[in-house]
Enzyme design. Structure first.
Site, PDB file in Angstrom:
ATOM      1  N   ALA A 112       0.862  -1.176   0.000  1.00 27.98           N
ATOM      2  CA  ALA A 112       0.000   0.000   0.000  1.00 27.98           C
ATOM      3  C   ALA A 112       0.902   1.231   0.000  1.00 27.98           C
ATOM      4  O   ALA A 112       2.096   1.130   0.261  1.00 27.98           O
ATOM      5  CB  ALA A 112      -0.931   0.014   1.211  1.00 27.98           C
ATOM      6  N   MET A 113       0.319   2.387  -0.307  1.00 30.79           N
ATOM      7  CA  MET A 113       1.081   3.635  -0.335  1.00 30.79           C
ATOM      8  C   MET A 113       0.240   4.751   0.240  1.00 30.79           C
ATOM      9  O   MET A 113      -0.913   4.954  -0.142  1.00 30.79           O
ATOM     10  CB  MET A 113       1.507   3.960  -1.777  1.00 30.79           C
ATOM     11  CG  MET A 113       2.260   5.259  -1.914  1.00 30.79           C
ATOM     12  SD  MET A 113       3.784   5.270  -0.954  1.00 30.79           S
ATOM     13  CE  MET A 113       3.887   7.014  -0.534  1.00 30.79           C
ATOM     14  N   GLU A 114       0.867   5.525   1.160  1.00 30.87           N
ATOM     15  CA  GLU A 114       0.152   6.487   1.986  1.00 30.87           C
ATOM     16  C   GLU A 114      -0.081   7.835   1.324  1.00 30.87           C
ATOM     17  O   GLU A 114      -0.064   8.879   1.994  1.00 30.87           O
ATOM     18  CB  GLU A 114       0.925   6.712   3.290  1.00 30.87           C
ATOM     19  CG  GLU A 114       2.299   7.368   3.132  1.00 30.87           C
ATOM     20  CD  GLU A 114       3.450   6.386   3.013  1.00 30.87           C
ATOM     21  OE1 GLU A 114       4.603   6.778   3.272  1.00 30.87           O
ATOM     22  OE2 GLU A 114       3.195   5.230   2.639  1.00 30.87           O
ATOM     23  N   GLU A 152      -1.303   2.734   6.993  1.00 29.94           N
ATOM     24  CA  GLU A 152      -1.384   3.856   6.055  1.00 29.94           C
ATOM     25  C   GLU A 152      -2.101   5.059   6.659  1.00 29.94           C
ATOM     26  O   GLU A 152      -1.711   6.204   6.419  1.00 29.94           O
ATOM     27  CB  GLU A 152      -2.077   3.409   4.762  1.00 29.94           C
ATOM     28  CG  GLU A 152      -1.444   2.205   4.075  1.00 29.94           C
ATOM     29  CD  GLU A 152       0.055   2.334   3.894  1.00 29.94           C
ATOM     30  OE1 GLU A 152       0.539   3.447   3.634  1.00 29.94           O
ATOM     31  OE2 GLU A 152       0.751   1.309   4.009  1.00 29.94           O
ATOM     32  N   HIS A 207       0.153   7.173   8.739  1.00 28.82           N
ATOM     33  CA  HIS A 207       1.027   8.056   7.955  1.00 28.82           C
ATOM     34  C   HIS A 207       0.387   9.417   7.662  1.00 28.82           C
ATOM     35  O   HIS A 207       1.104  10.366   7.329  1.00 28.82           O
ATOM     36  CB  HIS A 207       1.362   7.410   6.616  1.00 28.82           C
ATOM     37  CG  HIS A 207       2.558   6.510   6.646  1.00 28.82           C
ATOM     38  ND1 HIS A 207       3.784   6.932   7.107  1.00 28.82           N
ATOM     39  CD2 HIS A 207       2.724   5.228   6.237  1.00 28.82           C
ATOM     40  CE1 HIS A 207       4.651   5.931   6.989  1.00 28.82           C
ATOM     41  NE2 HIS A 207       4.039   4.892   6.476  1.00 28.82           N
TER      42      HIS A 207
END
Length: 945
Positions: free
Chosen positions: A351-353, A387, A390
């Site tokens: 995943a990417m925040e 996430e 973040h």
């Protein structure tokens, strides 16, 4: 419950009979739990085709950089203020180029900090339209006069657009740099890229993005460093009937016609001041479900079928409570006006925040209770928590440079457990920190080739060096220790508001925490925060604390898995730490002590005839050794009544003992003795700790004669636990109510009567928790017909978690030519998505039959694999680790060194450190096997008689 695929009776029986051997049980436990905790998987795979760009006009091959454009770090003469970006992704193939493309315009406003006649801005794999004969147009703002452009070029190696001016920019003045460009909407999983999937019989294309760490420059020219924060004004042009998303809310959507094409233009509110790596823009025909927190919309986006079938519901249900929890925890409101989370068919990271638009693999966001397992559900919970954490620490407050990546990822990796525990309080999720983070990072940080949490900036410059920082050290090492030192919730509430919308370095954190310590009633530390914490982040490794209860003495020493390895990295503190000693004696918790020097301290309170247990609840980052008498007392307590010792410490005693034995601190039989009590153990965490450590024995022995006796011992120890679960499930007719019991019970079903299990699992239905184990064992017992059937099931799977189970299980076959065919499939994007290439090879390497095949495969194709998959991928380092983890012979060590030599020209990218660690581990394995195999076989044989 959903149906599993059909398996013949003979095949099912064979698979289940094979499952009665203990090694399969161990592998099954890891497989069923299906955690896939590759936290630190936040990196995209390196790219493929590059659009033609102008050649650099100066040399980029100098050994010592001289000109600013030969350095990988930007000059400090310019600072961006805002961007105005318009992007138009085409979701159909361009007729003239045969490629998917996007076009765009960008105008960046920047302030000049120092007089300069040079503009250096990141730009990679973009065709720039010539404006007045040059690659960009420069305009002065607020009365400033812009010099004319002398020359411009693309510096390919360092990924810059370089603009030489005829005059100088003036310090304190602002300017605007405008560019028009075209790029490929490639399937390379980085920058602005495309994802494809099939729904309702038709192919669909998504334009999506992954900017971290150095890929925003592939979407538009930008100052692509985390400290270069700016405000972004985004407009997306997209085909009618699709929806556009970005970091902010859409504020205007209008239909238009451009060059005869009917399109929709969506304009988004300006972002907060933020880093380029957190940008996101997506065009798709996805659907969504909506919730709310206060005045903010919370939306889960995915393929229309997935949303319609409710696969996003669980993520939505936990997002609201976790956002409220983090607001209280950080003492700051959620900083944006909306929170979007989207599941993508093709996404290399877990995943990417991205701020306000978090992107996920489908397996990390979507949950189907009819098909997905309890492990899949836990993965969604913890990844969403990571996430969302973040959004404050990482996005609102951001690291200044990638050498301090741990400030982002280490903190989020710890806080995710707090958010997950709040959302699912009955799961006791915080207890798993020891398994998922502490033990995992111990294994890497005990190597001489480890590195400090915070490296020097000059050590982290090139994109591959940045990608290499996304590793277990950065994600899992030390922040939970700081939290325990300074009280839960104290850390973030004192830091987030201070650095909001700005960047920070670790020393800023220590400064503010020290001020808070001095002004908070009841807070006291024996040294300053700087003194304590710098020893943990500026030197690699960790200590083993030795407690001598006979002498009442406590000492520390740098712990190395191979005591003969040479540590050539200097330490500013001579590898000593300020160690908090939380401990108990005879079952009673005692006052905390501090170990402040290597020579140790005398403490009469640790002496005596009662057992002593240090590192209570594993609140410190160190291992513990004892004098032999105390070891005997602890082993006796485990055998007599293990519940007196805290759950987490039971797991830690086992893990410490096995690793101390590998380091030759204690003998191997003492480590094995810590597993005797397991026949009485019913909790998941100690069992998992033991099985992971015994898995090392399996890896070392499963190609030799010691393997059989090891299987016998494991089966003997695990049988009582099977009987326990038979009872609590009323002879396997009920699913246990406890979260960890659901994880454990799956394994022990395989010891049940084969006919009964066949009836329950194959004639009726396969419970989602069982699928991965059943699939793997059935494929292992079958041949080509069964493998091909499972392959078709994989290709037809519409739920990502189901496809993931089948993909890993396909690697379980014992037929070499099928494994070789599967290896070939892994490099074919039409068969295996690019996001899954390296993990598929890893699965095959995990099979004792597949390991040498995978090793030969990557050696023969290294140049291609590195070029297509390796340049910027964190997961790429896992490939080297997985393929070499069984290596334990001089011949394999020679092959490994030859592999390094043969591919020195090609390089290893983000896998460079992993290769050094593989050589170090193999060297240690060779010595361990030679010194311990005979003793282990003898001990196991005696236990089984």
């Amino acid at each position: 419950m959903a149906k599993g695929f059909y398996i013949s009776k003979n095949m099912g029986l064979a698979g289940l009979l094979m499952g009665t051997v203990a090694v399969v049980i161990i592998i099954a436990l890891a497989a069923v739990y299906d955690k896939e905790k590759t936290k630190n998987q936040n990196k995209p795979v390196d790219g493929v085709a590059m659009l033609t760009t102008a050649s650099p006009t100066t040399s980029s091959t100098l050994s010592t950089p001289k000109d600013p454009w030969e350095h990988y770090r930007l000059p400090d003469s310019l600072s961006p203020v805002s961007y105005n970006i318009t992007l138009w992704p085409r979701l159909v193939v361009n007729a003239s180029t045969g490629l998917y493309i996007f076009t765009g315009q960008s105008a960046v406003v920047f302030q000049c900090k120092k007089d300069t006649d040079l503009i250096v801005i990141h730009c990679n794999k973009l065709n720039l339209t010539l404006l007045n004969g040059h690659h960009a147009r420069l305009t002065g703002l607020d009365g400033a006069t812009a010099p004319t452009v002398k020359t411009s070029w693309l510096q390919v190696k360092t990924e810059y657009l370089v603009i030489q001016l005829n005059g100088k920019l003036t310090a304190g003045k602002s300017y605007r740099l405008s560019t028009d460009f075209q790029g490929e909407l490639a399937d390379d999983l980085k920058g602005f890229y495309r994802s494809e999937y099939t729904e309702d019989g038709g192919k669909k294309v998504v334009a999506t993005s992954q900017m971290q760490a150095t890929f925003a420059r592939k979407a538009f020219p930008c100052f692509d460093e985390p400290a270069m924060k700016a405000v972004f004004h985004i407009t997306l042009i997209h085909q009618r009937g699709t929806v556009a998303l970005s970091n902010g809310r859409d504020v205007e959507t209008v239909n238009s016609t451009i060059d005869g094409t009917e399109v929709t233009m969506t304009r988004f509110e300006p972002t907060k001041r933020m880093s380029t790596y957190l940008l996101a823009f997506i065009v798709s025909d996805f659907d969504h479900i909506t919730g709310s927190i206060e005045n903010n919309n919370v939306r889960i986006w995915a393929r229309r079928k997935a949303i319609a079938e409710g696969h996003g519901n669980y993520a939505l249900n936990v997002t609201g409570p976790m956002l409220k929890f983090f607001e209280r925890y950080y003492n700051a409101s959620y900083p944006l006006s909306k929170s979007d989370q989207i599941a993508l068919p093709d996404f290399n990271a877990g995943a990417m925040e991205n701020w306000g638009l978090i992107t996920y693999r489908e397996t990390a966001l979507l949950y189907d209770p009819a098909i997905s397992s309890v492990g899949n559900k836990e993965r969604v919970l913890t990844v969403v928590a990571h996430e969302l954490a973040h959004m404050w620490f990482g996005n609102l407050v951001t690291l200044r440079w990638w050498n301090d990546l741990w400030l982002n990822e280490g903190f989020a990796s710890y806080v995710e457990y707090l958010g997950a525990d709040y959302a699912e309080p009955t799961w006791n999720i915080k207890e798993q920190t020891i398994l998922n983070d502490v033990h995992k990072v111990f294994a890497v940080d005990a190597l001489a080739s480890s590195h400090p949490l915070s490296r020097k900036e000059e050590e982290v410059n090139q994109p591959d060096e940045i990608s290499e920082m996304f590793n277990t050290i950065s994600y899992s090492k030390v922040l939970y220790v700081l939290e325990n030192l300074l009280q839960q919730g104290f850390l973030c509430s004192r830091t987030s508001p201070t650095f909001a919308f700005n960047n920070t370095v670790y020393s800023d954190l220590w400064d503010h925490l020290q001020k808070a310590v001095l002004t908070t009633p009841g807070m006291s530390l024996p040294h300053t925060v700087h003194d304590i914490m710098n020893r943990w982040i500026l030197q690699m490794g960790f200590p083993v604390v030795t407690i001598d209860t006979a002498m009442g003495h406590i000492t520390q020493k740098h712990f190395l898995l191979d005591p003969d390895s040479v540590v050539d990295r200097p330490s500013p503190y001579n590898y000593t730490w300020l160690v908090p000693i939380k401990w108990m004696k005879g079952g009673v918790e005692r006052e905390q002590h501090w170990l402040l020097q290597e020579t140790g301290i005398s403490n009469a309170s640790v002496s005596g005839s009662e057992w002593v247990l240090a590192n209570l609840n594993v609140s410190g980052y160190y291992r513990v050794n004892y004098d032999m008498d105390n070891w005997e007392r602890l082993l006796n307590q485990l055998t007599t009544d293990h519940t007196v010792i805290p759950l987490i410490n039971r797991a830690q005693i086992v893990d410490d003992a096995f690793n101390l034995a590998r380091a030759k601190v204690i003998n191997t039989t003492l480590a094995l003795r810590t597993t005797r009590y397991l026949s009485q153990e019913r909790d998941y965490i100690p069992w998992e700790s033991a099985l992971r450590n015994l898995n090392y024995y399996i890896l070392m022995f499963d190609r030799g004669q010691a393997y059989g006796v090891l299987q016998g011992y494991l089966k003997m120890q695990i049988t009582p636990l099977f009987e326990y679960f038979r009872t609590i499930t009323v002879d396997w007719t009920r699913v246990p109510t406890g979260h960890n019991d659901q994880v454990n019970v799956i394994v022990f079903l395989l010891f049940n009567d084969a006919d009964f299990v066949f009836m329950q699992l194959f004639i009726d239905r396969i419970h989602p928790n069982l699928k991965k184990t059943v699939y793997c064992n059935a494929i292992a017992a079958g041949g080509v017909e069964e493998w091909d059937f499972a392959w078709q099931m994989f290709k037809n799977a519409t739920v990502a978690t189901e496809a993931a189970k089948l993909r890993s299980s396909l690697a379980c076959t014992k037929v070499p030519w099928l494994l070789n065919r599967y290896l070939d499939y892994s490099l074919d994007p039409a068969k295996i998505r690019k996001q899954d290439c390296t993990s598929t090879i890893n699965y095959i390497a995990g099979n004792v039959v597949g390991m040498p095949l995978a090793w030969d495969f990557i050696r023969a194709r290294w140049n291609y694999i590195y070029t297509e998959y390796g340049g910027g991928s964190f997961s790429f380092s896992n490939l080297i680790n997985s393929v070499t983890r069984r290596f334990s012979t001089e011949f394999e060590l020679k092959q490994l060194k030859q592999f390094k030599e043969d591919n020195a020209r090609v390089g290893f990218g983000s896998g460079t450190l992993a290769l050094e660690q593989a050589i170090e581990r193999t060297t240690a394995n060779i010595k361990w096997v030679a010194e311990n195999q005979e003793h282990v076989m003898k001990w196991l044989a005696n236990e089984c008689t």
